[in-house]
Write a protein that holds these residues in place. Structure first.
Motif, PDB file in Angstrom:
ATOM      1  N   ILE A 537      -9.715  32.220 -39.807  1.00 50.48           N
ATOM      2  CA  ILE A 537      -9.673  33.578 -39.233  1.00 50.48           C
ATOM      3  C   ILE A 537      -9.960  34.613 -40.317  1.00 50.48           C
ATOM      4  O   ILE A 537     -10.733  35.562 -40.108  1.00 50.48           O
ATOM      5  N   GLU A 538      -9.341  34.419 -41.477  1.00 58.51           N
ATOM      6  CA  GLU A 538      -9.489  35.415 -42.542  1.00 58.51           C
ATOM      7  C   GLU A 538     -10.905  35.404 -43.117  1.00 58.51           C
ATOM      8  O   GLU A 538     -11.384  36.425 -43.604  1.00 58.51           O
ATOM      9  N   GLU A 539     -11.585  34.254 -43.002  1.00 61.04           N
ATOM     10  CA  GLU A 539     -12.994  34.196 -43.411  1.00 61.04           C
ATOM     11  C   GLU A 539     -13.868  35.077 -42.514  1.00 61.04           C
ATOM     12  O   GLU A 539     -14.963  35.486 -42.904  1.00 61.04           O
ATOM     13  N   GLN A 540     -13.365  35.359 -41.300  1.00 61.43           N
ATOM     14  CA  GLN A 540     -14.103  36.222 -40.357  1.00 61.43           C
ATOM     15  C   GLN A 540     -13.797  37.711 -40.570  1.00 61.43           C
ATOM     16  O   GLN A 540     -14.270  38.560 -39.818  1.00 61.43           O
ATOM     17  N   GLY A 541     -12.953  38.017 -41.585  1.00 64.63           N
ATOM     18  CA  GLY A 541     -12.685  39.405 -41.923  1.00 64.63           C
ATOM     19  C   GLY A 541     -11.461  40.020 -41.276  1.00 64.63           C
ATOM     20  O   GLY A 541     -11.248  41.237 -41.358  1.00 64.63           O
ATOM     21  N   TYR A 542     -10.628  39.214 -40.629  1.00 67.88           N
ATOM     22  CA  TYR A 542      -9.407  39.731 -40.002  1.00 67.88           C
ATOM     23  C   TYR A 542      -8.192  39.280 -40.804  1.00 67.88           C
ATOM     24  O   TYR A 542      -8.276  38.384 -41.648  1.00 67.88           O
ATOM     25  N   GLN A 543      -7.024  39.884 -40.507  1.00 72.10           N
ATOM     26  CA  GLN A 543      -5.814  39.584 -41.274  1.00 72.10           C
ATOM     27  C   GLN A 543      -4.814  38.825 -40.401  1.00 72.10           C
ATOM     28  O   GLN A 543      -4.457  39.293 -39.316  1.00 72.10           O
ATOM     29  N   VAL A 544      -4.357  37.668 -40.867  1.00 72.20           N
ATOM     30  CA  VAL A 544      -3.287  36.937 -40.172  1.00 72.20           C
ATOM     31  C   VAL A 544      -1.960  37.474 -40.691  1.00 72.20           C
ATOM     32  O   VAL A 544      -1.653  37.370 -41.874  1.00 72.20           O
ATOM     33  N   SER A 555      -4.269  40.663 -37.018  1.00 77.08           N
ATOM     34  CA  SER A 555      -4.541  42.100 -36.996  1.00 77.08           C
ATOM     35  C   SER A 555      -6.052  42.318 -37.108  1.00 77.08           C
ATOM     36  O   SER A 555      -6.710  41.751 -37.982  1.00 77.08           O
ATOM     37  N   LEU A 556      -6.573  43.157 -36.207  1.00 78.44           N
ATOM     38  CA  LEU A 556      -8.011  43.447 -36.225  1.00 78.44           C
ATOM     39  C   LEU A 556      -8.345  44.602 -37.176  1.00 78.44           C
ATOM     40  O   LEU A 556      -9.489  45.048 -37.249  1.00 78.44           O
ATOM     41  N   ASN A 557      -7.326  45.087 -37.902  1.00 80.65           N
ATOM     42  CA  ASN A 557      -7.504  46.137 -38.929  1.00 80.65           C
ATOM     43  C   ASN A 557      -7.982  47.463 -38.339  1.00 80.65           C
ATOM     44  O   ASN A 557      -8.738  48.204 -38.960  1.00 80.65           O
ATOM     45  N   GLY A 558      -7.558  47.767 -37.117  1.00 80.87           N
ATOM     46  CA  GLY A 558      -7.924  49.044 -36.494  1.00 80.87           C
ATOM     47  C   GLY A 558      -7.661  48.987 -35.006  1.00 80.87           C
ATOM     48  O   GLY A 558      -7.324  47.926 -34.467  1.00 80.87           O
ATOM     49  N   ALA A 559      -7.811  50.125 -34.329  1.00 83.48           N
ATOM     50  CA  ALA A 559      -7.563  50.188 -32.880  1.00 83.48           C
ATOM     51  C   ALA A 559      -8.832  49.807 -32.114  1.00 83.48           C
ATOM     52  O   ALA A 559      -9.907  50.325 -32.388  1.00 83.48           O
ATOM     53  N   TYR A 560      -8.682  48.853 -31.172  1.00 84.71           N
ATOM     54  CA  TYR A 560      -9.813  48.394 -30.355  1.00 84.71           C
ATOM     55  C   TYR A 560      -9.482  48.557 -28.885  1.00 84.71           C
ATOM     56  O   TYR A 560      -8.327  48.429 -28.482  1.00 84.71           O
ATOM     57  N   ALA A 565     -11.404  43.993 -27.878  1.00 82.31           N
ATOM     58  CA  ALA A 565     -10.429  43.035 -28.413  1.00 82.31           C
ATOM     59  C   ALA A 565     -10.597  41.668 -27.750  1.00 82.31           C
ATOM     60  O   ALA A 565     -10.554  40.624 -28.415  1.00 82.31           O
ATOM     61  N   ASP A 566     -10.812  41.680 -26.433  1.00 76.12           N
ATOM     62  CA  ASP A 566     -11.039  40.426 -25.696  1.00 76.12           C
ATOM     63  C   ASP A 566     -12.264  39.695 -26.246  1.00 76.12           C
ATOM     64  O   ASP A 566     -12.249  38.468 -26.425  1.00 76.12           O
ATOM     65  N   GLN A 567     -13.320  40.437 -26.506  1.00 75.52           N
ATOM     66  CA  GLN A 567     -14.558  39.852 -27.019  1.00 75.52           C
ATOM     67  C   GLN A 567     -14.306  39.160 -28.362  1.00 75.52           C
ATOM     68  O   GLN A 567     -14.729  38.021 -28.593  1.00 75.52           O
ATOM     69  N   ILE A 568     -13.596  39.858 -29.257  1.00 80.30           N
ATOM     70  CA  ILE A 568     -13.295  39.288 -30.582  1.00 80.30           C
ATOM     71  C   ILE A 568     -12.415  38.048 -30.428  1.00 80.30           C
ATOM     72  O   ILE A 568     -12.657  37.014 -31.072  1.00 80.30           O
ATOM     73  N   GLY A 569     -11.405  38.135 -29.549  1.00 77.67           N
ATOM     74  CA  GLY A 569     -10.511  36.999 -29.342  1.00 77.67           C
ATOM     75  C   GLY A 569     -11.253  35.761 -28.876  1.00 77.67           C
ATOM     76  O   GLY A 569     -11.043  34.659 -29.394  1.00 77.67           O
ATOM     77  N   LEU A 570     -12.144  35.936 -27.905  1.00 74.58           N
ATOM     78  CA  LEU A 570     -12.903  34.801 -27.366  1.00 74.58           C
ATOM     79  C   LEU A 570     -13.862  34.225 -28.402  1.00 74.58           C
ATOM     80  O   LEU A 570     -14.044  32.997 -28.494  1.00 74.58           O
ATOM     81  N   GLU A 571     -14.479  35.094 -29.217  1.00 71.97           N
ATOM     82  CA  GLU A 571     -15.375  34.613 -30.276  1.00 71.97           C
ATOM     83  C   GLU A 571     -14.609  33.827 -31.334  1.00 71.97           C
ATOM     84  O   GLU A 571     -15.081  32.794 -31.823  1.00 71.97           O
ATOM     85  N   LEU A 572     -13.411  34.309 -31.681  1.00 68.44           N
ATOM     86  CA  LEU A 572     -12.594  33.610 -32.686  1.00 68.44           C
ATOM     87  C   LEU A 572     -12.207  32.211 -32.219  1.00 68.44           C
ATOM     88  O   LEU A 572     -12.339  31.231 -32.959  1.00 68.44           O
ATOM     89  N   VAL A 573     -11.685  32.107 -30.969  1.00 66.24           N
ATOM     90  CA  VAL A 573     -11.239  30.777 -30.520  1.00 66.24           C
ATOM     91  C   VAL A 573     -12.428  29.828 -30.374  1.00 66.24           C
ATOM     92  O   VAL A 573     -12.304  28.630 -30.675  1.00 66.24           O
ATOM     93  N   ASP A 574     -13.563  30.343 -29.972  1.00 63.34           N
ATOM     94  CA  ASP A 574     -14.749  29.490 -29.849  1.00 63.34           C
ATOM     95  C   ASP A 574     -15.157  28.950 -31.217  1.00 63.34           C
ATOM     96  O   ASP A 574     -15.432  27.750 -31.379  1.00 63.34           O
ATOM     97  N   HIS A 575     -15.174  29.816 -32.224  1.00 62.42           N
ATOM     98  CA  HIS A 575     -15.545  29.421 -33.586  1.00 62.42           C
ATOM     99  C   HIS A 575     -14.571  28.373 -34.132  1.00 62.42           C
ATOM    100  O   HIS A 575     -14.986  27.343 -34.701  1.00 62.42           O
TER     101      HIS A 575
END
Length: 787
Positions: A537-544, A555-560, A565-575
């Motif tokens: 996850i952290e390799e993708q630029g987000y903070q656990v 943490s997505l490091n900002g307000a979405y 947010a849904d789009q990022i969540g789905l991309e993360l789990v797929d990866h």
């Protein structure tokens, strides 16, 4: 012979005339049936090398034993023989004497009826044939043969509740069922809106109860604390009145016993099952602030009992029995109806039926995870040439628990929660973890076939093809997916509990298959998976910011927006899922069942510090989810989620967090709450409610506030001639006064408002205010000058 379908209610094995008899009661479409199986020999296993010694020991006891060498081994690869005896009594005597002679005895603790059923893979539903005779109200099958079936029963249920004096003298018994609802009550007949059967005395009441069971013939009896209270007292009063309590089918007596250690009660009624509402809800993983019938029915149904106060209740019941029996009848039957409604609302009976059909455990079995695993696993390893090991609790080595990461405290915008779906079951399936697989995997070392084994932890390794547990979980998993699609909630919940219990069983010293290499290969693999997932996850630029067992907080490091947010969540789990699939294939040549799911988007999220420290807390957080009418705040481990905090703290936290999460300044609100608390506006919300976990006299050195309040309450109860309420555990409500803790029902002193400011409001505020640059003390102190 015709084949009939049935569902198993009760099982029992006994010795009769020098042989054994197994009695199974089943319900069928044509009423109850009693199945009699004779001449099943009890069996246990010993090393083949000890057969001569076993024969001599049997001869010395003058017992008949058949010793038979089998193609079976124990987990240490010792060749085994079976010891068959004619009776259960002989089998117990022989196995004990062999142990006294240091002979290894295996599986002697498996009860005869349980072994008979599990070896035929019979789980709840069954088919039977036999020589069938019609009896009064039931069929009796002899020369019976059974096999697994698919019958789904429609069980006849009655809800039972008794009313009595404080000394346990019976006043009435309430019975609520679709077949007949009535109250059997001692007293002269009088007009009554509730259906009442009037009887002359307590003895006549017990006989009328026996007669009701014979006439209406229920399969299942439900109630609230029905075993430890109602049936315990019914048996006590039957003994006193010299009445045979033949509540069982075929006029068989019910049998009540208490555990020697815990004093917990157990009831056995041939042909009928007793389900206690509290125990069954706990087995189905329900949790409530209080387990009283009043509290649970209010929470689930929004309705409750006519009388709430425990003292008023006893006084009023006595008063009603003397002067207003129709009102007592109404009250008695209402308790029965509430329990019936709770069972219907939560589908508890369907849950118990499905659990029995999945695992073979008795309908009324409380907990039963180890028994369920044993039922499912034992017959399979027998067919693979193994006998199960014995319990070895003295060799117990704890396995690491679930992975819990240090948290990073802060007030965040946009935090995602990513969860591994059934992490431990999916690790078992992916890495082929299995008790027999461990034994067979370790044998691969001998022939230099290490590449065939799947590595585990703490020296464990697992055979790639000789195993059962991964397939057991795969089948349950598939069944749960179908249950979810069909919206069969009780079935789905039963499967989930069983599937998730398998890890716990393997990590429990109460299970014969416990091995630290098994449990550790699950939990330590879980740690590895959670750490690697964090890295990905952290390799993708987000903070656990936190991780707990199978959940990762990102943490997505900002307000979405919700959509982004849904789009990022789905991309993360797929990866991440693709990465695990490729990794397991390349590294171990295994198929990954690991599945990370996108669970939640918190628009605002608080990860607090440990109270009074800089370090981030664990298992404590709050977050704002949803939008518009669907918006809500989730609290985990914080005051509003815990039962031992006052309603004041819970309300204060809920409003304060909502204001902060929505960017409002809470300063005025905090001042107002302090001021109104000090003014006595919230006195009704200052009540603590805590459980007494020990008997009152057992608290010696450390005497917490709830114990002091309980002792005061019972001293006053004694002075007023009321029953003592708190001597034997229970739950107490109390307030903190200037004289210390006092029970809610007997508060004499002025309330200590400063205590509630310091111990209830301040901790709530201190968890969140520093993150927005405010301080509770400086906000509240100016107000203190007013008082």
């Amino acid at each position: 012979m015709t084949v009939e379908q049935g569902f198993l209610l009760t099982r029992q094995a006994r010795d009769v005339s020098g042989t054994t008899q197994i009695e199974l009661w089943v319900t069928t479409d044509n009423g109850p049936a009693q199945l009699i199986i004779t001449d099943e020999q009890p069996v246990f296993f010993i090393p083949q090398a000890e057969c001569n010694k076993a024969q001599k020991v049997a001869d010395s006891l003058n017992l008949s034993v058949t010793l038979k060498s089998l193609a079976l081994k124990d987990f240490d690869q010792t060749d085994l023989s079976a010891c068959y005896c004619n009776t259960i009594k002989d089998s117990k005597a022989l196995s004990q004497r062999l142990k006294d002679h240091d002979v290894l005895v295996l599986e002697d603790d498996i009860r005869l009826a349980d072994r008979y059923l599990m070896e035929r893979f019979v789980k709840g539903s069954l088919e039977f044939t036999g020589s069938i005779a019609q009896k009064s109200g039931y069929k009796r099958a002899t020369q019976t043969k059974i096999r697994q079936g698919s019958y789904l029963p429609q069980l006849k249920v009655v809800s039972l509740d008794i009313e009595c004096s404080e000394k346990g003298i019976l006043y009435s018994v309430g019975l609520d069922s679709p077949m007949d609802s009535r109250v059997i009550m001692v007293g002269a007949p009088q007009p009554c809106d509730t259906p009442v059967e009037w009887v002359n005395d307590e003895r006549a009441l017990l006989l009328a109860l026996v007669s009701w069971f014979e006439r209406f013939d229920p399969d299942v009896i439900i109630g609230w604390n029905v075993i430890d209270f109602d049936f315990r007292l019914l048996h006590k009063r039957a003994e006193w009145n010299k009445v045979k309590l033949t509540l069982g089918r075929a006029k068989q007596s019910s049998f009540f016993r208490s555990s020697n250690t815990t004093q917990q009660g157990f009831i056995s009624i041939p042909g009928r099952v007793v389900l206690d509402g509290i125990d069954t809800l706990k087995t189905a993983t329900y949790h409530f602030r209080s387990w009283s019938l009043e509290s649970v029915s209010q929470e689930l149904l929004g309705e409750g009992k006519e009388i709430h106060n425990v003292h008023d209740r006893m006084d009023e019941i006595n008063q009603m029995f003397r002067n207003d029996k129709p009102s007592l009848a109404k009250y008695n039957l209402q308790d029965c109806v509430l329990v019936s409604k709770i069972f219907a609302h939560t589908h508890l009976l369907e849950f118990a039926i499905e659990r029995s059909r999945l695992t073979g455990v008795e309908l009324d079995r409380v907990g039963g995870s180890v028994a369920a695993f044993t039922n499912l696993y034992l017959p399979q390893i027998h067919r693979a040439g193994y006998v199960a090991p014995n319990l070895h609790s003295e060799n117990w080595i704890a396995s690491p628990g679930g992975y819990v990461m240090d948290s990073i405290p802060n007030l965040y915008d946009s935090v995602l929660v990513l969860d591994f779906k059934s992490l431990y079951p999916s690790i078992i399936r992916s890495f082929l973890i299995d008790p027999m697989g461990l034994i067979e995997g370790l044998r691969l070392e001998i022939g230099n076939q290490m590449d065939q084994a799947v590595p585990g932890f703490r020296g464990g390794q697992f055979h790639r093809s000789k195993h059962f547990l991964p397939k057991m979980i795969e089948d349950l998993w598939a069944a749960r997916d179908i249950a979810k699609q069909n919206n069969e909630k009780a079935f789905s919940q039963a499967i989930k509990i069983i599937m998730n219990s398998f890890y716990g069983v393997l990590g429990s010293s109460g299970c014969r298959f416990f091995d630290t290499r098994l449990a550790s290969s699950i939990t330590m693999r879980g740690h590895e998976i959670m750490k690697q997932t964090k890295k990905l996850i952290e390799e993708q630029g987000y903070q656990v910011i936190y991780g707990d067992t199978d959940s990762t907080f990102v943490s997505l490091n900002g307000a979405y927006s919700q959509q982004d947010a849904d789009q990022i969540g789905l991309e993360l789990v797929d990866h991440i899922n693709r990465w695990w699939t490729e990794h397991l294939k390349e590294q171990y040549n295994l198929t990954s069942i690991l599945e990370l799911e996108y669970e939640t988007h918190y628009r605002r999220f608080l990860m607090p510090t440990i109270r009074g420290q800089e370090t981030g807390s664990k298992k404590r957080y709050a977050g704002l989810i949803g939008e518009g009418d669907n918006e809500r705040i989730v609290f985990k481990g914080l005051e509003s989620a815990r039962t031992d905090w006052t309603p004041l703290a819970q309300r204060f936290q809920s409003t304060l967090y909502s204001m902060v999460f929505h960017g409002e300044n809470p300063s005025e609100y905090v001042r107002d709450m302090v001021e109104k608390t000090m003014a006595g506006d919230f006195d009704a919300e200052l009540i603590y409610q805590k459980r007494l976990r020990r008997k009152l006299h057992e608290y010696q050195k450390n005497v917490p506030p709830q114990v002091r309040a309980a002792r005061m309450a019972d001293e006053i109860n004694a002075q007023l001639g009321r029953p003592l309420q708190y001597q034997n555990k229970g739950r107490i409500e109390y307030l903190i006064t200037l004289s210390g803790p006092e029970p809610k029902e007997y508060v004499k002193s002025a309330i200590d408002y400063q205590h509630y400011i310091d111990k209830q409001l301040k901790p709530v505020a201190d968890a969140i205010l520093p993150f927005i640059g405010l301080d509770f003390t400086s906000l509240s102190e100016p107000q203190m000058g007013l008082f």
